[in-house]
Design an enzyme around this catalytic site. Structure first.
Site, PDB file in Angstrom:
ATOM      1  N   TRP A   1      27.807 -63.776  68.819  1.00  0.00           N
ATOM      2  CA  TRP A   1      27.466 -65.200  68.725  1.00  0.00           C
ATOM      3  C   TRP A   1      26.832 -65.740  70.014  1.00  0.00           C
ATOM      4  CZ3 TRP A   1      32.058 -68.118  65.926  1.00  0.00           C
ATOM      5  CH2 TRP A   1      32.342 -67.482  64.715  1.00  0.00           C
TER       6      TRP A   1
ATOM      7  N   TYR B   1      20.984 -54.895  59.817  1.00  0.00           N
ATOM      8  CA  TYR B   1      20.955 -55.153  61.264  1.00  0.00           C
ATOM      9  C   TYR B   1      22.097 -54.424  61.959  1.00  0.00           C
ATOM     10  CZ  TYR B   1      21.919 -57.623  65.621  1.00  0.00           C
ATOM     11  OH  TYR B   1      22.207 -57.917  66.925  1.00  0.00           O
TER      12      TYR B   1
ATOM     13  N   TYR C   1      15.622 -56.011  67.652  1.00  0.00           N
ATOM     14  CA  TYR C   1      15.297 -56.705  66.413  1.00  0.00           C
ATOM     15  C   TYR C   1      16.557 -57.450  65.998  1.00  0.00           C
ATOM     16  CZ  TYR C   1      13.759 -57.546  61.600  1.00  0.00           C
ATOM     17  OH  TYR C   1      13.398 -58.146  60.416  1.00  0.00           O
TER      18      TYR C   1
ATOM     19  N   ASP D   1      28.740 -57.286  67.645  1.00  0.00           N
ATOM     20  CA  ASP D   1      29.951 -57.244  66.831  1.00  0.00           C
ATOM     21  C   ASP D   1      29.641 -56.918  65.370  1.00  0.00           C
ATOM     22  OD1 ASP D   1      28.641 -59.769  66.645  1.00  0.00           O
ATOM     23  OD2 ASP D   1      30.438 -60.677  65.788  1.00  0.00           O
TER      24      ASP D   1
ATOM     25  N   GLY E   1      13.825 -63.444  75.524  1.00  0.00           N
ATOM     26  CA  GLY E   1      15.004 -63.799  74.741  1.00  0.00           C
ATOM     27  C   GLY E   1      16.025 -64.558  75.558  1.00  0.00           C
TER      28      GLY E   1
END
Length: 282
Positions: free
Chosen positions: A152, A127, A63, A104, A11
């Protein structure tokens, strides 16, 4: 030599940690993808953790398909809640340090001021709910953990908003971006460095911390900054979220207050624009 296990190595954050790891040869770094650490098979996960036997775990695996989570609730909760509980239990039993990455999206977006670590959580999508449940499990099983909430995230690695905007601005004459969701971007390389700075700090102080780059902007304003730094000619328009419906609701306001992590760990957090510039350096 301390052995660091990094989950989610493919990732954005895991990839940035891999880049930084060369500067910290005092650690043995173990980078694992989903083939080496299986977050959706809890029994296998327990076996794998014991085989690797890390002293430190940087849990970047998660996830993260926000919209798909609405129809894959069980998988989202297995990875973001139950697997986190297993990892936290291992860390507690072995007296290993654990830094777990959260989001967040544990907030509902109703605030009008930057959210600190004590702000009430109230996720508005699956999520966010799975990540919040994972936070609770992590701290219940292992109060000595550190949880980093971020927002973000983007990087030169993986798929993210910045890369999507770069591509669209080169392909299209005009695009529209939502202008009523407010937060601050996080350059994954900055977050990765913050994690290492915490490890290198003279004292381990557990708890929940917020980390994102400085600034308060909308996705639309973020896109305008990308346009400016990239020198693109694409026309960028701002639209309300109601004009761009998605399966999962997003919080309208999720700006994170970083005062705690700056004071406790003496971190210098860059402004979002200064960090974004690094993506455009060839």
């Amino acid at each position: 030599m301390k052995r660091i296990l990094v989950t989610g190595a493919n990732g954005q954050l895991g990839s940035e940690l891999a880049v930084l790891s060369a500067k910290y040869p005092q650690y043995e770094w173990i980078f694992t993808n989903r083939n080496k650490i299986t977050l959706n098979d809890l029994d296998l996960l327990k076996v794998q953790l014991n085989e690797i036997n890390p002293n430190i775990i940087l849990n970047c695996g998660a996830y993260t398909a926000v919209d798909k989570a609405e129809t894959e609730k069980e998988l989202a909760f297995t990875i973001n809640h139950l697997a986190v509980e297993v990892i936290a239990k291992y860390a507690s039993d072995k007296n290993a340090k654990l830094i777990h990455i959260s989001t967040d999206y544990v907030f509902d977006g109703s605030s009008s001021i930057a959210l600190n670590e004590e702000a009430e959580t109230n996720p508005i999508n699956i999520y966010g709910e799975s990540k919040r449940t994972g936070e609770i499990a992590c701290l219940n099983v292992n109060p000595n953990s550190i949880i980093l909430r971020t927002s973000w995230v983007y990087s030169k690695f993986g798929n993210n908003f910045v890369k999507t905007m770069q591509r669209l601005m080169q392909e299209k004459e005009s695009i529209n971006v939502v202008n009523d969701q407010i937060s601050s971007p996080t350059y994954a390389a900055d977050l990765a460095q913050a994690m290492i700075d915490i490890l290198e700090h003279s004292e381990w102080i557990p708890g929940v911390y917020n980390y994102s780059n400085e600034g308060e902007i909308s996705w639309y304003e973020f896109a305008l900054t990308i346009k400016e730094l990239g020198g693109y000619n694409c026309n960028v328009g701002g639209i309300p979220s109601s004009s761009y419906p998605t399966p999962a609701k997003r919080p309208e306001f999720s700006l994170l207050d970083k005062k705690k992590i700056k004071e406790v760990y003496n971190l210098d957090i860059p402004n979002y624009k200064e960090s974004l510039k690094k993506i455009f350096i060839k």
